[in-house]
Write a protein that holds these residues in place. Structure first.
Motif, short mmCIF file in Angstrom:
data_model
loop_
_atom_site.label_atom_id
_atom_site.label_comp_id
_atom_site.label_asym_id
_atom_site.label_seq_id
_atom_site.Cartn_x
_atom_site.Cartn_y
_atom_site.Cartn_z
N GLU A 1 0.83 -1.21 0.00
CA GLU A 1 0.00 0.00 0.00
C GLU A 1 0.86 1.26 0.00
OE1 GLU A 1 -0.12 -1.36 4.42
OE2 GLU A 1 -0.10 -2.29 2.44
N VAL A 2 0.25 2.34 -0.46
CA VAL A 2 0.96 3.62 -0.54
C VAL A 2 1.36 4.06 0.87
CG1 VAL A 2 0.81 6.03 -1.23
CG2 VAL A 2 -0.32 4.28 -2.59
N LEU A 3 2.59 4.53 1.01
CA LEU A 3 3.07 5.07 2.27
C LEU A 3 3.10 6.59 2.18
CD1 LEU A 3 4.33 4.65 5.10
CD2 LEU A 3 6.56 4.64 3.97
N ASP A 4 2.43 7.26 3.10
CA ASP A 4 2.44 8.72 3.16
C ASP A 4 3.61 9.18 4.01
OD1 ASP A 4 -0.03 9.88 1.80
OD2 ASP A 4 -0.91 8.28 3.02
N ILE A 5 4.43 10.07 3.44
CA ILE A 5 5.55 10.63 4.17
C ILE A 5 5.63 12.13 3.89
CG2 ILE A 5 6.85 8.46 3.96
CD1 ILE A 5 8.73 9.89 2.02
N SER A 6 6.37 12.84 4.73
CA SER A 6 6.69 14.24 4.47
C SER A 6 8.21 14.38 4.40
CB SER A 6 6.15 15.13 5.59
OG SER A 6 4.74 15.15 5.59
N LEU A 7 8.67 15.22 3.49
CA LEU A 7 10.09 15.54 3.36
C LEU A 7 10.24 17.05 3.40
CD1 LEU A 7 11.83 13.30 0.63
CD2 LEU A 7 12.46 13.56 3.05
#
Length: 350
Positions: free
Chosen positions: A40-46
């Motif tokens: 599944e898609v992994l949500d991250i912030s950079l």
């Protein structure tokens, strides 16, 4: 003939991705979970100075960044990391070059980024080109259908925070590619040091699978000799430990992805990347038929990878499937597929 046995195990990063060892990872963690254990898609912030990154696009200078990923509805983990641009053509051409993330050893423990030291990330090259990225991601997933001897990938949805422009935000897809050291460990093997190799030192069944796969997707941007877009591994547990294992990557020049910057390679008599050329070695007809059987047997699963993917536009799905139809239409009563491979291998593979 060059024999691979006896080579020293020396993990390497391809595509000029060698980095300093300040952020090295320890090797004491369990192997039961990492970024590539799920689909599944992994949500991250950079969060980093994207303005400076785009301007400098250096493959040597690391920038400070903050990565945040979400482990639950209200839970997140934040890590201070380093990152830089990577690649060759895409680093020069793209508005947003691909990324190489570098984790501190203590931050490579547990959860999504377990045991990951350096992570290659494919980003959207230019605005409006999301489909190119998603198509290439699906090509990796299709090869996963055919063999475990393939790079795993993980789709990411990144919230970019530009610290160089008043924390301006932008949300885009990207995907991460399984690091070579994790791939090698998963396959009980090690990477062959970069050197000139002859195709005859690769296990024939694995070479043929890779060559036919590249023919299927319309990719001529690869070569075993100089390990161009190919990683070569060696396994002492193989039935032929003296022969190498080849694993392809980087499919943005393939006809099925059809990026606007892709051009046919030199020495190949095609006018467009949408045309196919087989660059593999010549085999007996029965050997080709045996190699092609797994492509025939997995046709429905291959098409399913595309049809069942929720994030690609229907128009792009239709185009990818139509392109694959051009490959599978050669599986006819005249055995056109084998005849076409034999014709091309005499011109290119020899």
């Amino acid at each position: 003939m060059l024999i691979l046995s006896g080579l020293i195990s020396t993990p390497l990063l391809s595509q000029n991705d060698a980095a300093d060892t300040v952020y090295s990872v320890t090797d004491t963690l369990p192997d039961d979970y990492n970024l590539f254990s799920k689909d599944e898609v992994l949500d991250i912030s950079l969060s980093f100075d994207i303005k400076y990154y785009k301007r400098k696009r250096s493959d040597e200078e690391y920038l400070d960044a903050v990565l945040t990923y979400y482990t639950g509805e209200n839970d997140s983990i934040t890590r201070n990391i380093k990152l830089r641009s990577r690649g060759i053509m895409r680093r020069e051409y793209c508005d947003f070059p691909p990324l190489l993330l570098n984790f501190k050893a203590k931050d490579s423990v547990g959860k999504e980024f377990n045991k990951i030291n350096k992570l290659k990330m494919v980003t959207i090259c230019k605005k409006g080109q999301e489909d190119y990225l998603l198509r290439e991601y699906l090509v990796y997933k299709i090869y996963n259908i055919l063999t475990d001897y393939s790079f795993k990938v993980r789709l990411l949805r990144i919230n970019y925070i530009n610290t160089g422009d008043a924390n301006k935000r932008d949300r885009q897809f990207a995907f991460a590619i399984e690091p070579v050291d994790l791939l090698s460990k998963r396959l009980n093997s090690f990477e062959v040091p970069l050197r000139t190799l002859h195709r005859n030192i690769i296990k024939p069944d694995m070479f043929d699978r890779m060559a036919i796969f590249n023919y299927m997707i319309g990719n001529v941007d690869w070569a075993v000799g100089n390990q161009h877009n190919v990683v070569v591994l060696q396994s002492g547990q193989s039935d032929r430990p003296d022969l190498g294992i080849c694993i392809p990557y980087d499919f943005d020049y393939s006809g099925i992805v059809d990026t606007d910057y892709a051009v046919p390679g030199e020495g190949v008599d095609i006018k467009s990347v949408r045309e196919r050329a087989y660059l593999g070695l010549c085999r007996e007809k029965q050997d080709f038929e045996k190699a092609l059987k797994e492509f025939s047997d997995n046709k429905d699963a291959i098409y399913g990878v595309i049809r069942d993917f929720p994030y690609l536009k229907e128009k792009s799905k239709t185009d990818m499937i139509k392109y694959l139809d051009g490959f599978y239409s050669q599986f006819d009563k005249r055995n056109s597929i084998v005849n076409n491979l034999l014709f091309d291998c005499r011109r290119y593979g020899k």
